[in-house]
Scaffold this motif. Structure first.
Motif, PDB file in Angstrom:
ATOM      1  N   VAL A  93       0.835  -1.204   0.000  1.00  0.00           N
ATOM      2  CA  VAL A  93       0.000   0.000   0.000  1.00  0.00           C
ATOM      3  C   VAL A  93       0.869   1.254   0.000  1.00  0.00           C
ATOM      4  CG1 VAL A  93      -1.651   1.342   1.345  1.00  0.00           C
ATOM      5  CG2 VAL A  93      -1.957  -1.123   1.114  1.00  0.00           C
ATOM      6  N   VAL A  94       1.882   1.269   0.859  1.00  0.00           N
ATOM      7  CA  VAL A  94       2.788   2.429   0.919  1.00  0.00           C
ATOM      8  C   VAL A  94       3.500   2.615  -0.414  1.00  0.00           C
ATOM      9  CG1 VAL A  94       4.896   3.323   1.977  1.00  0.00           C
ATOM     10  CG2 VAL A  94       3.107   2.339   3.415  1.00  0.00           C
ATOM     11  N   GLY A  95       3.965   1.514  -1.004  1.00  0.00           N
ATOM     12  CA  GLY A  95       4.660   1.605  -2.286  1.00  0.00           C
ATOM     13  C   GLY A  95       3.781   2.158  -3.387  1.00  0.00           C
ATOM     14  N   LEU A  96       2.544   1.686  -3.448  1.00  0.00           N
ATOM     15  CA  LEU A  96       1.621   2.160  -4.484  1.00  0.00           C
ATOM     16  C   LEU A  96       1.302   3.641  -4.307  1.00  0.00           C
ATOM     17  CD1 LEU A  96      -0.277   1.752  -6.855  1.00  0.00           C
ATOM     18  CD2 LEU A  96      -1.997   0.847  -5.266  1.00  0.00           C
ATOM     19  N   LEU A  97       1.018   4.060  -3.079  1.00  0.00           N
ATOM     20  CA  LEU A  97       0.684   5.467  -2.835  1.00  0.00           C
ATOM     21  C   LEU A  97       1.863   6.377  -3.148  1.00  0.00           C
ATOM     22  CD1 LEU A  97      -1.415   5.198   0.457  1.00  0.00           C
ATOM     23  CD2 LEU A  97      -2.232   5.434  -1.895  1.00  0.00           C
ATOM     24  N   LEU A  98       3.057   5.963  -2.738  1.00  0.00           N
ATOM     25  CA  LEU A  98       4.245   6.763  -3.055  1.00  0.00           C
ATOM     26  C   LEU A  98       4.473   6.824  -4.563  1.00  0.00           C
ATOM     27  CD1 LEU A  98       6.756   5.621  -0.282  1.00  0.00           C
ATOM     28  CD2 LEU A  98       5.761   7.897  -0.557  1.00  0.00           C
ATOM     29  N   GLY A  99       4.207   5.716  -5.246  1.00  0.00           N
ATOM     30  CA  GLY A  99       4.369   5.697  -6.698  1.00  0.00           C
ATOM     31  C   GLY A  99       3.419   6.640  -7.398  1.00  0.00           C
ATOM     32  N   LEU A 100       2.189   6.709  -6.932  1.00  0.00           N
ATOM     33  CA  LEU A 100       1.207   7.617  -7.525  1.00  0.00           C
ATOM     34  C   LEU A 100       1.630   9.068  -7.368  1.00  0.00           C
ATOM     35  CD1 LEU A 100      -2.053   5.859  -6.263  1.00  0.00           C
ATOM     36  CD2 LEU A 100      -1.308   6.017  -8.648  1.00  0.00           C
ATOM     37  N   VAL A 101       2.045   9.439  -6.163  1.00  0.00           N
ATOM     38  CA  VAL A 101       2.472  10.821  -5.911  1.00  0.00           C
ATOM     39  C   VAL A 101       3.725  11.141  -6.699  1.00  0.00           C
ATOM     40  CG1 VAL A 101       3.237  12.444  -4.146  1.00  0.00           C
ATOM     41  CG2 VAL A 101       1.412  10.825  -3.627  1.00  0.00           C
ATOM     42  N   MET A 102       4.675  10.221  -6.701  1.00  0.00           N
ATOM     43  CA  MET A 102       5.938  10.446  -7.394  1.00  0.00           C
ATOM     44  C   MET A 102       5.737  10.637  -8.890  1.00  0.00           C
ATOM     45  SD  MET A 102       9.110   7.824  -7.920  1.00  0.00           S
ATOM     46  CE  MET A 102       9.121   7.325  -6.206  1.00  0.00           C
ATOM     47  N   SER A 129      12.210   2.253  -8.752  1.00  0.00           N
ATOM     48  CA  SER A 129      12.751   1.052  -8.098  1.00  0.00           C
ATOM     49  C   SER A 129      12.200   0.832  -6.692  1.00  0.00           C
ATOM     50  CB  SER A 129      14.282   1.117  -8.064  1.00  0.00           C
ATOM     51  OG  SER A 129      14.818   1.081  -9.357  1.00  0.00           O
ATOM     52  N   PRO A 130      12.173   1.858  -5.826  1.00  0.00           N
ATOM     53  CA  PRO A 130      11.632   1.607  -4.484  1.00  0.00           C
ATOM     54  C   PRO A 130      10.158   1.230  -4.485  1.00  0.00           C
ATOM     55  CG  PRO A 130      11.976   3.965  -4.828  1.00  0.00           C
ATOM     56  CD  PRO A 130      12.649   3.242  -5.965  1.00  0.00           C
ATOM     57  N   VAL A 131       9.403   1.717  -5.457  1.00  0.00           N
ATOM     58  CA  VAL A 131       7.985   1.365  -5.550  1.00  0.00           C
ATOM     59  C   VAL A 131       7.837  -0.116  -5.868  1.00  0.00           C
ATOM     60  CG1 VAL A 131       5.837   1.788  -6.793  1.00  0.00           C
ATOM     61  CG2 VAL A 131       7.377   3.688  -6.271  1.00  0.00           C
ATOM     62  N   ILE A 132       8.585  -0.592  -6.874  1.00  0.00           N
ATOM     63  CA  ILE A 132       8.545  -2.008  -7.242  1.00  0.00           C
ATOM     64  C   ILE A 132       9.021  -2.869  -6.082  1.00  0.00           C
ATOM     65  CG2 ILE A 132       9.392  -3.746  -8.854  1.00  0.00           C
ATOM     66  CD1 ILE A 132       7.519  -1.674 -10.095  1.00  0.00           C
ATOM     67  N   THR A 133      10.076  -2.415  -5.407  1.00  0.00           N
ATOM     68  CA  THR A 133      10.617  -3.165  -4.271  1.00  0.00           C
ATOM     69  C   THR A 133       9.585  -3.311  -3.162  1.00  0.00           C
ATOM     70  OG1 THR A 133      12.885  -2.435  -4.742  1.00  0.00           O
ATOM     71  CG2 THR A 133      12.416  -3.168  -2.496  1.00  0.00           C
ATOM     72  N   LEU A 134       8.881  -2.232  -2.843  1.00  0.00           N
ATOM     73  CA  LEU A 134       7.893  -2.273  -1.772  1.00  0.00           C
ATOM     74  C   LEU A 134       6.682  -3.125  -2.138  1.00  0.00           C
ATOM     75  CD1 LEU A 134       8.040   1.470  -0.651  1.00  0.00           C
ATOM     76  CD2 LEU A 134       8.707  -0.509   0.719  1.00  0.00           C
ATOM     77  N   VAL A 135       6.216  -3.007  -3.382  1.00  0.00           N
ATOM     78  CA  VAL A 135       5.069  -3.804  -3.805  1.00  0.00           C
ATOM     79  C   VAL A 135       5.434  -5.290  -3.796  1.00  0.00           C
ATOM     80  CG1 VAL A 135       3.490  -4.327  -5.711  1.00  0.00           C
ATOM     81  CG2 VAL A 135       4.046  -1.948  -5.162  1.00  0.00           C
ATOM     82  N   ARG A 136       6.603  -5.612  -4.346  1.00  0.00           N
ATOM     83  CA  ARG A 136       7.035  -7.025  -4.348  1.00  0.00           C
ATOM     84  C   ARG A 136       7.263  -7.523  -2.925  1.00  0.00           C
ATOM     85  NH1 ARG A 136      10.990  -7.003  -8.181  1.00  0.00           N
ATOM     86  NH2 ARG A 136       9.490  -7.758  -9.708  1.00  0.00           N
TER      87      ARG A 136
END
Length: 258
Positions: free
Chosen positions: A146-155, A211-218
């Motif tokens: 969830v954190v990864g997806l939300l950060l990815g959207l904002v980024m 990269s951090p978004v993919i890492t967090l989601v995975r």
């Protein structure tokens, strides 16, 4: 009703509604945003046949699901918003909006809401599809995903505004957005998981925006991320968000480039 419209939330909602209408009229952009993220992961799946996933503690599902989310962020959010920002600027829409009640932050937020919502919904649909079709187990650390997806959207929204600042025309937005899309597809863990790369190479590629978004989601599905690794990914993503916000405040253009 008038009182509602003059509140920040009301103004941003009204702007988002208008932006969604404009987006719906751009059939090519809308088609790319909706269907490309559904097609690209198929090619990623074919590439997994040549990968030694078990050695890295991965499987087809934990490779394909984060890749699908990453592609959705790139095409449904980043790519759409670069073109939208440039189009509204060149059509003097942004300039006119600044003469009214809307503040700069409200204009930008209202403009990104439709694309961000599409990206969020599409990511959830892809997660559900991957879970059902690939027999993927429930996430072991869903909060990380969830954190990864939300950060990815904002980024992606912030980086789209930055890219639009240096883009002259709507047509050229397809070119100016290409570097981030290509680098992210190849080197951020979408096409090839960073876990399969040499440690030195992976440690460098971990610093790329997506990269951090993919890492967090995975990591949300595998549960293999340590607290240190998760914190590092979150801080890297936050750093890119901060860089994007700073660049927008410093270089975003509200009037046509001549």
């Amino acid at each position: 009703m008038s009182a509602l419209i003059t509140t920040p939330v009301g103004r941003m909602t009204s702007l988002a509604r208008a932006e969604l209408t404009l987006l719906g009229r751009s059939r090519g952009t809308l088609a790319a945003a909706l269907f490309v993220p559904l097609v690209v992961p198929i090619s990623v799946r074919s590439a997994t046949k040549d990968m030694d996933l078990e050695e890295a503690g991965l499987n087809v599902g934990t490779v394909l699901l984060p890749a699908s989310v990453g592609v959705s962020l790139l095409f449904a959010v980043y790519g759409v918003l670069v073109g939208a920002f440039v189009a509204r600027r060149e059509e003097l829409v942004l300039k006119r909006l600044r003469t009214g009640e809307l503040r700069d932050g409200e204009i930008l937020t209202g403009a990104v809401l439709p694309a961000v919502t599409i990206g969020l919904v599409q990511s959830l649909v892809l997660v559900a599809g991957c879970t059902a079709l690939l027999d993927l187990a429930a996430p072991k650390a869903p909060h990380l995903a969830v954190v990864g997806l939300l950060l990815g959207l904002v980024m992606c929204a912030a980086l789209a505004a930055v890219t639009a600042s240096f883009t002259r025309t709507v047509e050229s937005s397809q070119v100016t957005s290409l570097p981030l899309v290509m680098v992210s597809m190849v080197a951020s863990g979408i096409a090839v998981p960073l876990e399969l790369m040499p440690d030195r190479v992976a440690s460098v590629l971990e610093l790329l925006p997506l990269s951090p978004v993919i890492t967090l989601v995975r990591g949300g599905w595998t549960g293999d991320l340590s607290a240190y690794e998760a914190l590092g990914a979150v801080l890297t993503a936050l750093a890119w968000v901060a860089v994007g916000v700073f660049a927008v405040r410093r270089w975003f253009r509200w009037e046509p480039r001549r």
